[in-house]
Design an enzyme around this catalytic site. Structure first.
Site, PDB file in Angstrom:
ATOM      1  N   HIS A  55       0.849  -1.199   0.000  1.00  0.00           N
ATOM      2  CA  HIS A  55       0.000   0.000   0.000  1.00  0.00           C
ATOM      3  C   HIS A  55       0.880   1.242   0.000  1.00  0.00           C
ATOM      4  O   HIS A  55       1.736   1.402   0.872  1.00  0.00           O
ATOM      5  CB  HIS A  55      -0.905   0.017   1.238  1.00  0.00           C
ATOM      6  CG  HIS A  55      -2.112  -0.855   1.080  1.00  0.00           C
ATOM      7  ND1 HIS A  55      -3.217  -0.756   1.886  1.00  0.00           N
ATOM      8  CD2 HIS A  55      -2.395  -1.837   0.194  1.00  0.00           C
ATOM      9  CE1 HIS A  55      -4.129  -1.642   1.506  1.00  0.00           C
ATOM     10  NE2 HIS A  55      -3.642  -2.321   0.493  1.00  0.00           N
ATOM     11  N   TYR A 109      -9.061   5.425   7.809  1.00  0.00           N
ATOM     12  CA  TYR A 109      -9.203   5.756   9.234  1.00  0.00           C
ATOM     13  C   TYR A 109     -10.206   6.910   9.307  1.00  0.00           C
ATOM     14  O   TYR A 109      -9.954   7.967   8.721  1.00  0.00           O
ATOM     15  CB  TYR A 109      -7.876   6.228   9.815  1.00  0.00           C
ATOM     16  CG  TYR A 109      -6.822   5.142   9.986  1.00  0.00           C
ATOM     17  CD1 TYR A 109      -6.673   4.489  11.204  1.00  0.00           C
ATOM     18  CD2 TYR A 109      -5.949   4.807   8.959  1.00  0.00           C
ATOM     19  CE1 TYR A 109      -5.693   3.516  11.389  1.00  0.00           C
ATOM     20  CE2 TYR A 109      -4.971   3.831   9.131  1.00  0.00           C
ATOM     21  CZ  TYR A 109      -4.850   3.187  10.348  1.00  0.00           C
ATOM     22  OH  TYR A 109      -3.882   2.230  10.527  1.00  0.00           O
ATOM     23  N   PRO A 116      -3.893  -0.026  18.930  1.00  0.00           N
ATOM     24  CA  PRO A 116      -3.667  -0.477  17.546  1.00  0.00           C
ATOM     25  C   PRO A 116      -3.784   0.616  16.482  1.00  0.00           C
ATOM     26  O   PRO A 116      -3.485   0.370  15.314  1.00  0.00           O
ATOM     27  CB  PRO A 116      -4.759  -1.542  17.336  1.00  0.00           C
ATOM     28  CG  PRO A 116      -5.792  -1.264  18.367  1.00  0.00           C
ATOM     29  CD  PRO A 116      -5.091  -0.626  19.522  1.00  0.00           C
ATOM     30  N   LYS A 123       1.271  -0.455  15.225  1.00  0.00           N
ATOM     31  CA  LYS A 123       2.680  -0.562  15.611  1.00  0.00           C
ATOM     32  C   LYS A 123       3.041  -1.786  16.455  1.00  0.00           C
ATOM     33  O   LYS A 123       4.222  -2.106  16.592  1.00  0.00           O
ATOM     34  CB  LYS A 123       3.108   0.697  16.397  1.00  0.00           C
ATOM     35  CG  LYS A 123       3.133   1.953  15.564  1.00  0.00           C
ATOM     36  CD  LYS A 123       4.306   1.953  14.605  1.00  0.00           C
ATOM     37  CE  LYS A 123       4.204   3.004  13.549  1.00  0.00           C
ATOM     38  NZ  LYS A 123       4.313   2.516  12.183  1.00  0.00           N
ATOM     39  N   TYR A 127       4.259   6.253  10.073  1.00  0.00           N
ATOM     40  CA  TYR A 127       3.347   5.144   9.776  1.00  0.00           C
ATOM     41  C   TYR A 127       4.078   4.017   9.040  1.00  0.00           C
ATOM     42  O   TYR A 127       3.883   2.830   9.333  1.00  0.00           O
ATOM     43  CB  TYR A 127       2.150   5.640   8.947  1.00  0.00           C
ATOM     44  CG  TYR A 127       1.030   4.630   8.869  1.00  0.00           C
ATOM     45  CD1 TYR A 127      -0.005   4.626   9.799  1.00  0.00           C
ATOM     46  CD2 TYR A 127       1.014   3.649   7.881  1.00  0.00           C
ATOM     47  CE1 TYR A 127      -1.030   3.685   9.745  1.00  0.00           C
ATOM     48  CE2 TYR A 127      -0.003   2.704   7.814  1.00  0.00           C
ATOM     49  CZ  TYR A 127      -1.017   2.725   8.750  1.00  0.00           C
ATOM     50  OH  TYR A 127      -2.016   1.784   8.690  1.00  0.00           O
TER      51      TYR A 127
HETATM   52  P1  RFL Z   1       2.201 -12.174  21.570  1.00  0.00           P
HETATM   53  O1  RFL Z   1       1.764 -12.220  20.152  1.00  0.00           O
HETATM   54  O2  RFL Z   1       1.184 -11.895  22.597  1.00  0.00           O
HETATM   55  O3  RFL Z   1       2.938 -13.546  21.868  1.00  0.00           O
HETATM   56  C1  RFL Z   1       3.301 -13.906  23.178  1.00  0.00           C
HETATM   57  C2  RFL Z   1       3.281 -15.411  23.243  1.00  0.00           C
HETATM   58  O4  RFL Z   1       3.726 -15.805  24.521  1.00  0.00           O
HETATM   59  C3  RFL Z   1       2.884 -16.877  24.965  1.00  0.00           C
HETATM   60  N1  RFL Z   1       2.983 -16.908  26.442  1.00  0.00           N
HETATM   61  C4  RFL Z   1       3.710 -17.804  27.118  1.00  0.00           C
HETATM   62  N2  RFL Z   1       4.439 -18.860  26.701  1.00  0.00           N
HETATM   63  C5  RFL Z   1       5.082 -19.602  27.650  1.00  0.00           C
HETATM   64  N3  RFL Z   1       4.975 -19.347  28.990  1.00  0.00           N
HETATM   65  C6  RFL Z   1       4.244 -18.312  29.447  1.00  0.00           C
HETATM   66  N4  RFL Z   1       4.163 -18.061  30.760  1.00  0.00           N
HETATM   67  C7  RFL Z   1       3.572 -17.486  28.487  1.00  0.00           C
HETATM   68  N5  RFL Z   1       2.759 -16.408  28.579  1.00  0.00           N
HETATM   69  C8  RFL Z   1       2.418 -16.074  27.336  1.00  0.00           C
HETATM   70  C9  RFL Z   1       1.524 -16.517  24.434  1.00  0.00           C
HETATM   71  O5  RFL Z   1       0.659 -17.667  24.350  1.00  0.00           O
HETATM   72  C10 RFL Z   1       1.886 -15.970  23.068  1.00  0.00           C
HETATM   73  O6  RFL Z   1       1.894 -16.972  22.066  1.00  0.00           O
HETATM   74  O7  RFL Z   1       3.374 -11.090  21.757  1.00  0.00           O
HETATM   75  P2  RFL Z   1       4.570 -10.690  20.772  1.00  0.00           P
HETATM   76  O8  RFL Z   1       5.225 -11.894  20.199  1.00  0.00           O
HETATM   77  O9  RFL Z   1       5.342  -9.683  21.517  1.00  0.00           O
HETATM   78  O10 RFL Z   1       3.844  -9.999  19.515  1.00  0.00           O
HETATM   79  C11 RFL Z   1       3.182  -8.796  19.682  1.00  0.00           C
HETATM   80  C12 RFL Z   1       1.976  -8.729  18.751  1.00  0.00           C
HETATM   81  O11 RFL Z   1       1.279  -9.957  18.758  1.00  0.00           O
HETATM   82  C13 RFL Z   1       1.060  -7.621  19.204  1.00  0.00           C
HETATM   83  O12 RFL Z   1       1.783  -6.416  19.416  1.00  0.00           O
HETATM   84  C14 RFL Z   1      -0.036  -7.280  18.229  1.00  0.00           C
HETATM   85  O13 RFL Z   1      -0.776  -8.386  17.781  1.00  0.00           O
HETATM   86  C15 RFL Z   1      -0.942  -6.314  18.968  1.00  0.00           C
HETATM   87  N6  RFL Z   1      -2.249  -6.291  18.392  1.00  0.00           N
HETATM   88  C16 RFL Z   1      -2.395  -5.576  17.274  1.00  0.00           C
HETATM   89  N7  RFL Z   1      -1.325  -4.914  16.761  1.00  0.00           N
HETATM   90  C17 RFL Z   1      -1.441  -4.205  15.636  1.00  0.00           C
HETATM   91  O14 RFL Z   1      -0.447  -3.631  15.175  1.00  0.00           O
HETATM   92  N8  RFL Z   1      -2.685  -4.144  15.004  1.00  0.00           N
HETATM   93  C18 RFL Z   1      -3.789  -4.825  15.482  1.00  0.00           C
HETATM   94  O15 RFL Z   1      -4.852  -4.786  14.894  1.00  0.00           O
HETATM   95  C19 RFL Z   1      -3.671  -5.569  16.663  1.00  0.00           C
HETATM   96  N9  RFL Z   1      -4.723  -6.253  17.186  1.00  0.00           N
HETATM   97  C20 RFL Z   1      -3.299  -7.021  18.971  1.00  0.00           C
HETATM   98  C21 RFL Z   1      -4.551  -6.992  18.340  1.00  0.00           C
HETATM   99  C22 RFL Z   1      -3.138  -7.755  20.166  1.00  0.00           C
HETATM  100  C23 RFL Z   1      -4.191  -8.455  20.742  1.00  0.00           C
HETATM  101  N10 RFL Z   1      -3.965  -9.155  21.987  1.00  0.00           N
HETATM  102  C24 RFL Z   1      -2.635  -9.277  22.521  1.00  0.00           C
HETATM  103  C25 RFL Z   1      -4.917  -9.661  22.853  1.00  0.00           C
HETATM  104  C26 RFL Z   1      -5.608  -7.708  18.881  1.00  0.00           C
HETATM  105  C27 RFL Z   1      -5.442  -8.444  20.072  1.00  0.00           C
HETATM  106  C28 RFL Z   1      -6.644  -9.194  20.583  1.00  0.00           C
HETATM  107  C1  PHB Z   2      -5.889  -4.490  10.884  1.00  0.00           C
HETATM  108  O1  PHB Z   2      -5.963  -4.695   9.660  1.00  0.00           O
HETATM  109  O2  PHB Z   2      -6.214  -5.345  11.706  1.00  0.00           O
HETATM  110  C2  PHB Z   2      -5.408  -3.172  11.351  1.00  0.00           C
HETATM  111  C3  PHB Z   2      -4.978  -2.241  10.417  1.00  0.00           C
HETATM  112  C4  PHB Z   2      -4.519  -1.005  10.852  1.00  0.00           C
HETATM  113  C5  PHB Z   2      -4.519  -0.726  12.199  1.00  0.00           C
HETATM  114  C6  PHB Z   2      -4.937  -1.653  13.119  1.00  0.00           C
HETATM  115  C7  PHB Z   2      -5.396  -2.887  12.693  1.00  0.00           C
HETATM  116  O3  PHB Z   2      -4.101   0.513  12.613  1.00  0.00           O
END
Ligand code: RFL
Ligand code: PHB
Length: 430
Positions: free
Chosen positions: A72, A200, A292, A296, A385
């Site tokens: 994009h 957005y 989110p 980032k 961004y």
């Molecule tokens: P993760 O992905 O949470 O992975 C951590 C892993 O550690 C495991 N774990 C353990 N394993 C062993 N022993 C323990 N005691 C443990 N405790 C936990 C967990 O099962 C998991 O597999 O962290 P990591 O790797 O730092 O990655 C970060 C990203 O995943 C996170 O920043 C993003 O996904 C945040 N996030 C979003 N970010 C965006 O940029 N855009 C989004 O739309 C977005 N949506 C989200 C999200 C995070 C969410 N969470 C954490 C609930 C939506 C959700 C629901």
């Molecule tokens: C998503 O596609 O899930 C998404 C995209 C942009 C954002 C957050 C989430 O800022």
């Protein structure tokens, strides 16, 4: 069990770290609390910065992303009945890639399997021991038994509710937090995206976001109360509210359908400092959370582990702990800039239900109007961004990742690193 680096958590941070270490000839074992099926089915982020895509390519994870992801060159900001496109290509000559975290996680696990990296599934770390000594270890529970993984270093990549951050001594840790008085209600639907690029939207009823995963899979979000229950929202109710918050020209292209996933994410900013104590190093959500809005979270997890892998590589290559000593300050510098950008986007685009006074609303409108009229402001947006550069102390820039050793060197087990004591580890020979 013994390894060089014990990685707690098999999410994006932990998985990618183990691959970067493998490429540097360093052994690791990944402990993951959840089942593989669970980890591979989580629906989360979707926007990858150029530094993230470069990093994934550097560990030979680019093929499917480049074939199936979408580049994009801009995003749209809708407000006050108008739409402003921020043209990344023109402003900063960069782009982002739309490729879901779910797909990234699949690619990471496939690559780890290919390279023989051990992932212990359904193994919950319960304690980190002797982190200030030379031989730390991680205690974990699996199949009702308690086991121990001995190592040289522990990487705490276990997300926001993991055990590693809690293992840091309270009196050494400073935490910084902002809880926003709203959440995002998100749905996934097998319908074509409303637009080729993300929208957005800032609206008096609240924020909305139109995103996508591919040509027949759309991801939409609307601002909702932080404690909203997704089951209270029928699909029709969601689509109606989304349409109310979008500009007419976007609504004209909105194709609705049944949701295949619906969930609420509360929004908060959180940072724990420092990101290291002794031989325990934190990365990703274990150390910091961003709302989110700036997309980032996943991207910061990637930049952290690039910094961390570089620091650990220095230890095993030269015996120097300078990189590890600098890791926390160094990673936090980039983290705080992403925290700032995500906070800024969040406050500019959302409606603050409790404190929303006329002054705050006027400031948000002024921010958007300034962005509309200033190329300098748009450039700053585009730069943040698409992702600020990585600053690796040894090699300078993230573009170095492209040349970084494709193909892992030997993973033959080597001696434990010296910890600044002058002891030099043996370099791999293969
Ligand atoms: P993760 O992905 O949470 O992975 C951590 C892993 O550690 C495991 N774990 C353990 N394993 C062993 N022993 C323990 N005691 C443990 N405790 C936990 C967990 O099962 C998991 O597999 O962290 P990591 O790797 O730092 O990655 C970060 C990203 O995943 C996170 O920043 C993003 O996904 C945040 N996030 C979003 N970010 C965006 O940029 N855009 C989004 O739309 C977005 N949506 C989200 C999200 C995070 C969410 N969470 C954490 C609930 C939506 C959700 C629901
Ligand atoms: C998503 O596609 O899930 C998404 C995209 C942009 C954002 C957050 C989430 O800022």
């Amino acid at each position: 069990m013994r390894t060089q680096v014990a990685v707690i958590g098999g999410g994006p941070a932990g998985s990618l770290l183990s691959l970067l270490l493998h490429r540097a000839g360093i052994d690791s074992v990944v402990l993951e609390r959840r089942s593989r099926a669970y980890v591979l089915s989580r629906i989360r982020a979707g926007v990858l910065e150029h530094g993230t895509t470069d990093t994934l390519r550097s560990v030979r994870l680019g093929d499917r992303m480049d074939a199936e992801g979408f580049g994009h060159d801009g995003v749209n900001l809708a407000f006050g009945g108008r739409t402003l496109r921020i043209d990344f290509a023109d402003l900063v000559d960069k782009r982002v890639t739309i490729y879901g975290q779910t797909e990234v996680q699949h690619d990471l696990y496939d690559a780890m399997d290919d390279r023989g990296i051990t992932i212990v599934d359904e193994a919950e770390a319960t304690a980190v021991e002797d982190m200030t000594g030379e031989r730390p270890s991680v205690v974990f529970a699996r199949d009702g038994r308690t086991e121990r993984l001995e190592c040289d270093w522990v990487a705490g990549c276990d997300g926001q509710y993991g055990v590693s951050r809690q293992a840091l001594p309270d009196d050494l840790v400073a935490t910084f937090e902002r809880v926003y008085p709203f959440g995002w209600l998100g749905i996934l639907s097998e319908t074509p995206p409303i637009d080729d690029e993300l929208i957005y939207a800032h609206h008096p009823r609240g924020f909305a976001l139109c995103s996508m995963r591919h040509k027949m899979l759309s991801r939409y979000y609307i601002q909702c109360p932080a404690d909203a229950d997704p089951t209270d929202w029928s699909d029709d109710h969601f689509w109606d509210e989304l349409a109310t918050r979008l500009p007419d020209e976007a609504v004209a292209h909105l194709q609705t359908g049944p949701s295949i996933e619906k969930s609420v994410t509360p929004l908060r900013s959180f940072v724990a400092e420092p990101m290291r104590h002794g031989r325990l190093l934190l990365a990703g959500d274990a150390a910091h959370i961003v709302p989110p809005t700036g997309a980032k979270g996943l991207n910061l997890a990637v930049s952290d582990v690039v910094y961390l892998a570089s620091a650990l590589r220095e230890v095993y290559d030269s015996g120097s702990t300078d990189g590890v000593d600098a890791y926390s300050d160094h990673a936090l510098r980039r983290v705080w800039k992403a925290v700032r950008f995500s906070w800024w986007m969040t406050t500019m685009l959302h409606r603050f239900p409790d404190t929303d006074d006329a002054f705050d609303r006027r400031i948000a409108e002024a921010e958007l109007s300034y962005l509309e009229g200033s190329r300098a402001a748009q450039r700053s947006f585009a730069e943040n961004y698409t992702g600020l550069p990585y600053h690796l102390p040894s090699s300078g820039r993230c573009s170095d990742l492209r040349q970084a050793g494709h193909g892992a060197r030997s993973t033959a087990h080597r001696t434990a690193p010296g910890s600044g004591t002058g002891q030099r580890p043996v370099r791999p020979t293969g």
